[in-house]
Motif scaffolding. Sequence first.
Motif, PDB file in Angstrom:
ATOM      1  N   GLY A 133       0.900  -1.268  -0.142  1.00  0.00           N
ATOM      2  CA  GLY A 133      -0.025   0.021  -0.049  1.00  0.00           C
ATOM      3  C   GLY A 133       0.825   1.179   0.037  1.00  0.00           C
ATOM      4  O   GLY A 133       0.421   2.297  -0.788  1.00  0.00           O
ATOM      5  N   ALA A 134       1.920   1.267   0.758  1.00  0.00           N
ATOM      6  CA  ALA A 134       2.870   2.313   0.815  1.00  0.00           C
ATOM      7  C   ALA A 134       3.628   2.681  -0.660  1.00  0.00           C
ATOM      8  O   ALA A 134       3.640   3.901  -1.145  1.00  0.00           O
ATOM      9  CB  ALA A 134       3.817   2.206   1.653  1.00  0.00           C
ATOM     10  N   ALA A 135       3.829   1.233  -1.378  1.00  0.00           N
ATOM     11  CA  ALA A 135       4.349   1.706  -2.668  1.00  0.00           C
ATOM     12  C   ALA A 135       3.299   2.192  -3.727  1.00  0.00           C
ATOM     13  O   ALA A 135       3.643   2.949  -4.651  1.00  0.00           O
ATOM     14  CB  ALA A 135       4.751   0.446  -3.138  1.00  0.00           C
ATOM     15  N   LEU A 136       1.919   2.022  -3.493  1.00  0.00           N
ATOM     16  CA  LEU A 136       0.971   2.471  -4.515  1.00  0.00           C
ATOM     17  C   LEU A 136       0.777   3.893  -3.946  1.00  0.00           C
ATOM     18  O   LEU A 136       0.536   4.578  -5.055  1.00  0.00           O
ATOM     19  CB  LEU A 136      -0.192   1.672  -4.243  1.00  0.00           C
ATOM     20  CG  LEU A 136      -0.384   0.363  -4.685  1.00  0.00           C
ATOM     21  CD1 LEU A 136      -1.615  -0.172  -4.331  1.00  0.00           C
ATOM     22  CD2 LEU A 136      -0.281   0.212  -6.074  1.00  0.00           C
ATOM     23  N   LEU A 137       1.041   4.462  -2.790  1.00  0.00           N
ATOM     24  CA  LEU A 137       0.749   5.755  -2.711  1.00  0.00           C
ATOM     25  C   LEU A 137       2.270   6.569  -2.685  1.00  0.00           C
ATOM     26  O   LEU A 137       2.347   7.735  -2.436  1.00  0.00           O
ATOM     27  CB  LEU A 137       0.245   5.909  -1.121  1.00  0.00           C
ATOM     28  CG  LEU A 137      -1.153   5.367  -0.707  1.00  0.00           C
ATOM     29  CD1 LEU A 137      -1.529   5.793   0.566  1.00  0.00           C
ATOM     30  CD2 LEU A 137      -2.024   5.876  -1.652  1.00  0.00           C
ATOM     31  N   GLU A 138       3.112   5.861  -2.736  1.00  0.00           N
ATOM     32  CA  GLU A 138       4.540   6.400  -2.996  1.00  0.00           C
ATOM     33  C   GLU A 138       4.974   7.253  -1.878  1.00  0.00           C
ATOM     34  O   GLU A 138       5.417   8.465  -1.735  1.00  0.00           O
ATOM     35  CB  GLU A 138       4.596   7.249  -4.319  1.00  0.00           C
ATOM     36  CG  GLU A 138       4.429   6.820  -5.510  1.00  0.00           C
ATOM     37  CD  GLU A 138       4.336   7.530  -6.695  1.00  0.00           C
ATOM     38  OE1 GLU A 138       4.699   8.882  -6.617  1.00  0.00           O
ATOM     39  OE2 GLU A 138       4.394   7.008  -8.047  1.00  0.00           O
ATOM     40  N   VAL A 139       4.487   6.324  -0.692  1.00  0.00           N
ATOM     41  CA  VAL A 139       4.940   7.103   0.607  1.00  0.00           C
ATOM     42  C   VAL A 139       5.686   6.051   1.592  1.00  0.00           C
ATOM     43  O   VAL A 139       5.597   4.857   0.969  1.00  0.00           O
ATOM     44  CB  VAL A 139       3.835   7.441   1.403  1.00  0.00           C
ATOM     45  CG1 VAL A 139       2.981   8.814   0.780  1.00  0.00           C
ATOM     46  CG2 VAL A 139       2.807   6.503   1.730  1.00  0.00           C
ATOM     47  N   PRO A 140       6.388   6.518   2.524  1.00  0.00           N
ATOM     48  CA  PRO A 140       7.180   5.357   3.439  1.00  0.00           C
ATOM     49  C   PRO A 140       6.227   4.317   4.164  1.00  0.00           C
ATOM     50  O   PRO A 140       5.112   5.045   4.363  1.00  0.00           O
ATOM     51  CB  PRO A 140       7.989   6.045   4.398  1.00  0.00           C
ATOM     52  CG  PRO A 140       8.365   7.519   3.803  1.00  0.00           C
ATOM     53  CD  PRO A 140       7.062   7.925   2.941  1.00  0.00           C
ATOM     54  N   PRO A 141       6.482   3.286   4.524  1.00  0.00           N
ATOM     55  CA  PRO A 141       5.478   2.476   4.976  1.00  0.00           C
ATOM     56  C   PRO A 141       5.012   3.123   6.484  1.00  0.00           C
ATOM     57  O   PRO A 141       3.978   2.910   6.942  1.00  0.00           O
ATOM     58  CB  PRO A 141       6.126   1.289   5.648  1.00  0.00           C
ATOM     59  CG  PRO A 141       7.238   1.165   4.310  1.00  0.00           C
ATOM     60  CD  PRO A 141       7.778   2.689   3.960  1.00  0.00           C
ATOM     61  N   THR A 142       5.909   3.880   7.254  1.00  0.00           N
ATOM     62  CA  THR A 142       5.672   4.569   8.334  1.00  0.00           C
ATOM     63  C   THR A 142       4.424   5.604   8.204  1.00  0.00           C
ATOM     64  O   THR A 142       3.523   5.603   8.988  1.00  0.00           O
ATOM     65  CB  THR A 142       6.764   5.202   9.130  1.00  0.00           C
ATOM     66  OG1 THR A 142       7.502   6.115   8.025  1.00  0.00           O
ATOM     67  CG2 THR A 142       7.787   4.010   9.414  1.00  0.00           C
ATOM     68  N   ARG A 143       4.544   6.326   7.213  1.00  0.00           N
ATOM     69  CA  ARG A 143       3.589   7.371   6.641  1.00  0.00           C
ATOM     70  C   ARG A 143       2.107   6.633   6.523  1.00  0.00           C
ATOM     71  O   ARG A 143       1.081   7.168   6.691  1.00  0.00           O
ATOM     72  CB  ARG A 143       3.934   8.401   6.049  1.00  0.00           C
ATOM     73  CG  ARG A 143       3.157   9.380   5.598  1.00  0.00           C
ATOM     74  CD  ARG A 143       3.609  10.367   4.408  1.00  0.00           C
ATOM     75  NE  ARG A 143       3.067  11.613   4.172  1.00  0.00           N
ATOM     76  CZ  ARG A 143       3.624  12.729   5.004  1.00  0.00           C
ATOM     77  NH1 ARG A 143       4.615  12.774   5.695  1.00  0.00           N
ATOM     78  NH2 ARG A 143       2.933  13.859   5.138  1.00  0.00           N
ATOM     79  N   PHE A 144       2.183   5.436   5.865  1.00  0.00           N
ATOM     80  CA  PHE A 144       1.056   4.926   5.455  1.00  0.00           C
ATOM     81  C   PHE A 144       0.334   4.402   6.710  1.00  0.00           C
ATOM     82  O   PHE A 144      -0.878   4.266   6.933  1.00  0.00           O
ATOM     83  CB  PHE A 144       1.653   3.649   4.552  1.00  0.00           C
ATOM     84  CG  PHE A 144       0.328   2.916   4.015  1.00  0.00           C
ATOM     85  CD1 PHE A 144      -0.462   3.243   3.069  1.00  0.00           C
ATOM     86  CD2 PHE A 144      -0.076   1.706   4.667  1.00  0.00           C
ATOM     87  CE1 PHE A 144      -1.719   2.501   2.419  1.00  0.00           C
ATOM     88  CE2 PHE A 144      -1.204   1.065   4.390  1.00  0.00           C
ATOM     89  CZ  PHE A 144      -2.107   1.251   3.217  1.00  0.00           C
ATOM     90  N   THR A 145       1.305   3.999   7.599  1.00  0.00           N
ATOM     91  CA  THR A 145       0.628   3.093   8.853  1.00  0.00           C
ATOM     92  C   THR A 145      -0.177   4.609   9.725  1.00  0.00           C
ATOM     93  O   THR A 145      -1.175   4.413  10.283  1.00  0.00           O
ATOM     94  CB  THR A 145       1.680   2.624   9.742  1.00  0.00           C
ATOM     95  OG1 THR A 145       2.161   1.669   9.084  1.00  0.00           O
ATOM     96  CG2 THR A 145       1.147   2.093  11.070  1.00  0.00           C
ATOM     97  N   ARG A 146       0.531   5.672   9.615  1.00  0.00           N
ATOM     98  CA  ARG A 146      -0.209   6.694  10.310  1.00  0.00           C
ATOM     99  C   ARG A 146      -1.400   7.106   9.575  1.00  0.00           C
ATOM    100  O   ARG A 146      -2.311   7.235  10.101  1.00  0.00           O
ATOM    101  CB  ARG A 146       0.897   8.124  10.352  1.00  0.00           C
ATOM    102  CG  ARG A 146       2.024   7.758  11.277  1.00  0.00           C
ATOM    103  CD  ARG A 146       2.834   9.231  11.494  1.00  0.00           C
ATOM    104  NE  ARG A 146       3.234   9.515  10.395  1.00  0.00           N
ATOM    105  CZ  ARG A 146       4.542   9.582   9.926  1.00  0.00           C
ATOM    106  NH1 ARG A 146       5.519   8.989  10.345  1.00  0.00           N
ATOM    107  NH2 ARG A 146       4.852  10.211   8.760  1.00  0.00           N
TER     108      ARG A 146
END
Length: 334
Positions: A82-95
Motif C-alpha cells: 500500500g505504501a508503494a501504491l501511494l509512493e510514501v514510506p510505510p511509516t507514513r502509510f501506517t499513520r
Amino acid sequence: MSRTTIAPPDSVSCTPSRAARELELKRVELDLAVHLGRIRTVPDAAGGARRVPRAEIDRLRAQPGFPDSLRETVLAVGTAEGAALLEVPPTRFTRLARLGLVVPVRFYLNRYRAVVWLYLAEELKQFAADRTNAFLLTGRTPEVFRSQLAAGVDLRPRNWRGRHLGFLLRQAEDPWQHAGALAGFLDPLQVAEIVKDPYERSHLNRFRPVPPAHCAPGTPAAHLVEKITMAEDPDEIDWLRSDLQRTLDEARVDQPAPRPSAKRTVPCPPEQRAAPGEPDTERPARGLLNRLCRRKPAALPTGTRKHPQRLRDAYSARNSPSWTTDTSRRPSRS
C-alpha cells in the motif's frame, strides 16, 4: 450390489468453492468479492452456505479482460504494497491508516500473532489520484493529526467493524438476522442487558456472525480477534445498543422467538377422580405394582420386635416355599 446414485450438479446455482474455480479466483478472493458486493449470492434452499447463481458467473465471465479485471477489483495489499501504491514510506502509510484516512478491508494474524491489515488496492489508487489528499502524502503531517497520533488513536479496528457490519446487514433477510449482526459486535453481557428473555437470546445467538479469523476458542489469538471485533468506543457501543433495541422490537412483531411447548397432562378418568369434599389422591398403580401396593403385610408373631433372631426366623418361615414347611419332603443329608 447396489449402485450409489450421485446427484447431478445444480444448474441454477453452485457452491462458493465451485464458483471460485469457475471464476479463476482464490476462495479468499471470492469471499472478499461477495463482501464488497461485486458478486451476488442467494440463500441455499437446504439451509447451508449461500450459493452463487449460474447467471452471475456467466455475467462475470463475459466481462472484458476476464479474469484479470475481476482479480484487480478484489486485490488486497498490506502495508508495504500500500505504501508503494501511494509512493510514501510505510511509516507514513501506517499513520494514515491509524487516522482512518485509508480503511482496511480485511485482517489476519500471522505466525507471531501480529495483526496484519489488508487494504483494497483499487481504493488506494483512488486515494492517491485525488488531489485533495496531496498534502497528506508529502510534507509535514498537520498538527491536529500529530496530536491524535500522540494520544494513541487507532481507527483501523473501528473502521473495519463498520465496513464488516455493512456487509452483514446487506446479507440479512429478516429482522432477527439484522439483530444478530448487530449483537455480534457487542459484549455478551451487554446483549443480556438488552435481551433479558433467555429464549430470545438463544434465538438471537443463532444469527451472530462467526469470527472472521479461525482460531481455537480460549487461545490468545482468539482473544485478540475478539478484541478487534467487539466495539470499544462509548459512542459506537451506544449506537449499536440503540439499533439492536429497535431491531428487536421489529423482530418481535414480525416473528416472535420460538419457545418450548407446554407439557401435555394425561387427564384422570372420571371413575378415579376424588369426590367433592374428599382429598385428591394419586392415580393408583396398575398391574403387578397395583397388587403389590394393595397387599397387606402379614402379621409377625408377637415378641419378635425386641429379638432380632426371632424376627429373622419368622421372616424366613413366612417367605419360604410351601414344600420346605414339610420336613418329610426335605432331602435327607447323607
